[in-house]
Motif scaffolding. Structure first.
Motif, short mmCIF file in Angstrom:
data_model
loop_
_atom_site.label_atom_id
_atom_site.label_comp_id
_atom_site.label_asym_id
_atom_site.label_seq_id
_atom_site.Cartn_x
_atom_site.Cartn_y
_atom_site.Cartn_z
N ASP A 197 -5.62 5.51 8.18
CA ASP A 197 -6.23 6.06 6.97
C ASP A 197 -6.69 4.93 6.05
OD1 ASP A 197 -5.62 8.90 7.51
OD2 ASP A 197 -3.55 8.22 7.34
N ILE A 198 -5.89 3.86 6.00
CA ILE A 198 -6.20 2.70 5.17
C ILE A 198 -5.82 1.44 5.95
CG2 ILE A 198 -5.56 1.43 3.07
CD1 ILE A 198 -5.02 4.13 1.73
N VAL A 199 -6.65 0.41 5.84
CA VAL A 199 -6.30 -0.90 6.36
C VAL A 199 -6.15 -1.83 5.16
CG1 VAL A 199 -7.03 -2.88 7.75
CG2 VAL A 199 -7.49 -0.54 8.55
N TRP A 200 -4.93 -2.32 4.96
CA TRP A 200 -4.63 -3.25 3.87
C TRP A 200 -4.79 -4.67 4.42
CZ3 TRP A 200 -3.74 -2.89 -1.20
CH2 TRP A 200 -3.17 -3.98 -1.85
N CYS A 201 -5.71 -5.43 3.84
CA CYS A 201 -6.00 -6.78 4.32
C CYS A 201 -6.17 -7.67 3.10
CB CYS A 201 -7.25 -6.74 5.19
SG CYS A 201 -7.59 -8.28 6.05
N TYR A 202 -5.05 -8.07 2.52
CA TYR A 202 -5.04 -8.77 1.24
C TYR A 202 -4.90 -10.28 1.46
CZ TYR A 202 -3.44 -10.06 -3.45
OH TYR A 202 -3.30 -10.63 -4.68
N PRO A 224 -5.04 6.32 -3.26
CA PRO A 224 -4.59 7.68 -3.56
C PRO A 224 -3.21 7.69 -4.22
CG PRO A 224 -5.19 7.43 -1.22
CD PRO A 224 -5.24 6.08 -1.84
N ASP A 225 -2.96 8.68 -5.05
CA ASP A 225 -1.66 8.81 -5.71
C ASP A 225 -0.54 9.02 -4.69
OD1 ASP A 225 -2.70 8.46 -8.25
OD2 ASP A 225 -3.01 10.61 -8.55
N ASP A 226 -0.76 9.92 -3.73
CA ASP A 226 0.26 10.21 -2.72
C ASP A 226 -0.13 9.52 -1.42
OD1 ASP A 226 2.25 11.17 -1.08
OD2 ASP A 226 1.57 13.26 -1.14
N MET A 227 0.61 8.50 -1.06
CA MET A 227 0.33 7.76 0.17
C MET A 227 1.40 8.00 1.23
SD MET A 227 -1.19 4.19 -1.39
CE MET A 227 -1.46 3.48 0.21
N SER A 228 2.32 8.92 0.98
CA SER A 228 3.49 9.10 1.84
C SER A 228 3.15 9.58 3.25
CB SER A 228 4.47 10.08 1.20
OG SER A 228 3.88 11.35 1.03
N LYS A 229 2.04 10.23 3.42
CA LYS A 229 1.68 10.74 4.75
C LYS A 229 0.55 9.94 5.41
CE LYS A 229 3.35 15.35 4.08
NZ LYS A 229 3.54 15.85 2.76
N LEU A 230 0.15 8.86 4.77
CA LEU A 230 -0.95 8.06 5.31
C LEU A 230 -0.44 7.05 6.34
CD1 LEU A 230 -3.03 7.30 2.09
CD2 LEU A 230 -3.31 9.16 3.73
N ALA A 262 5.33 -10.27 -6.15
CA ALA A 262 3.95 -10.23 -5.67
C ALA A 262 3.47 -8.80 -5.47
CB ALA A 262 3.83 -11.03 -4.37
N ALA A 263 4.37 -7.93 -5.02
CA ALA A 263 4.02 -6.52 -4.86
C ALA A 263 3.68 -5.91 -6.22
CB ALA A 263 5.17 -5.75 -4.20
N GLY A 264 4.39 -6.32 -7.26
CA GLY A 264 4.07 -5.85 -8.62
C GLY A 264 2.70 -6.29 -9.06
N ASN A 265 2.32 -7.51 -8.69
CA ASN A 265 0.97 -7.98 -9.01
C ASN A 265 -0.09 -7.14 -8.30
OD1 ASN A 265 1.98 -10.02 -10.62
ND2 ASN A 265 1.95 -11.53 -9.00
N CYS A 266 0.18 -6.75 -7.07
CA CYS A 266 -0.75 -5.88 -6.34
C CYS A 266 -0.89 -4.54 -7.06
CB CYS A 266 -0.25 -5.63 -4.91
SG CYS A 266 -0.40 -7.06 -3.83
N ALA A 267 0.22 -4.02 -7.55
CA ALA A 267 0.19 -2.74 -8.25
C ALA A 267 -0.74 -2.80 -9.45
CB ALA A 267 1.61 -2.33 -8.68
N LEU A 268 -0.67 -3.88 -10.20
CA LEU A 268 -1.54 -4.02 -11.38
C LEU A 268 -3.01 -4.01 -11.00
CD1 LEU A 268 0.41 -6.81 -13.32
CD2 LEU A 268 0.26 -4.37 -13.90
N ARG A 269 -3.32 -4.58 -9.85
CA ARG A 269 -4.72 -4.70 -9.44
C ARG A 269 -5.25 -3.47 -8.70
NH1 ARG A 269 -3.37 -10.46 -7.23
NH2 ARG A 269 -3.74 -11.70 -9.08
N TYR A 270 -4.40 -2.83 -7.88
CA TYR A 270 -4.94 -1.88 -6.90
C TYR A 270 -4.49 -0.43 -7.04
CZ TYR A 270 -6.29 -6.28 -4.88
OH TYR A 270 -6.82 -7.51 -4.69
N ASN A 271 -3.52 -0.13 -7.90
CA ASN A 271 -3.05 1.25 -8.00
C ASN A 271 -4.17 2.25 -8.26
OD1 ASN A 271 -0.39 0.87 -7.37
ND2 ASN A 271 0.37 1.02 -9.46
N SER A 272 -5.12 1.88 -9.11
CA SER A 272 -6.19 2.82 -9.46
C SER A 272 -7.19 3.03 -8.32
CB SER A 272 -6.93 2.34 -10.71
OG SER A 272 -7.59 1.11 -10.44
N LEU A 273 -7.17 2.18 -7.31
CA LEU A 273 -8.12 2.30 -6.20
C LEU A 273 -7.59 3.12 -5.03
CD1 LEU A 273 -9.28 -1.43 -6.07
CD2 LEU A 273 -10.43 0.49 -7.19
#
Length: 124
Positions: A111-116, A38-44, A25-36
């Motif tokens: 920084d981001i609220v993920w509500c999927y 930031p590239d580097d989310m490690s400090k968010l 399911a995480a892979g499916n999220c990647a297909l849909r949302y990676n482009s939306l």
């Protein structure tokens, strides 16, 4: 949706998900949302609002997020994800039971609220 209804509708189902199903399911999220995102989310600082079985959490981890507070209205879901992610290296994760309409955090602390797959279940 009340916590007992959520436990009946989703908690039992989500508790049965194995790690492979969550990762898929995480892979499916990647297909849909990676482009939306930031590239580097490690400090968010990212909130997983309505974490369910942890599918979004797994996706956020795959994007490099290191600190993920999470909430869910279902006590069973909270228990499930806390068990699933307690042993992940280099991850600060803690899920708590609460409604996404009454969050126990100060305004603008994420920084981001993920509500999927959650907001359409709310009354407001």
């Amino acid at each position: 949706m009340t916590s007992s209804v959520c436990d009946q509708a989703y908690g039992t189902t989500f508790a049965a998900f194995n790690d492979h199903e969550v990762s898929r399911a995480a892979g499916n999220c990647a297909l849909r949302y990676n482009s939306l995102l930031p590239d580097d989310m490690s400090k968010l600082n990212v909130l997983d609002a309505g974490c369910g079985a942890g599918r979004g959490t797994e996706y956020l981890i795959s994007r490099g997020v290191k600190r993920i507070p999470a909430v869910d209205i279902s006590p069973l879901n909270v228990n499930t994800v806390n068990k699933r992610f307690k042993c992940k290296e280099k991850l600060e994760f803690q899920a708590n039971e609460c409604s996404i309409t009454d969050l126990p955090f100060p305004d603008e602390c994420f920084d981001i609220v993920w509500c999927y797959g959650v907001a359409h279940h709310t009354h407001d």
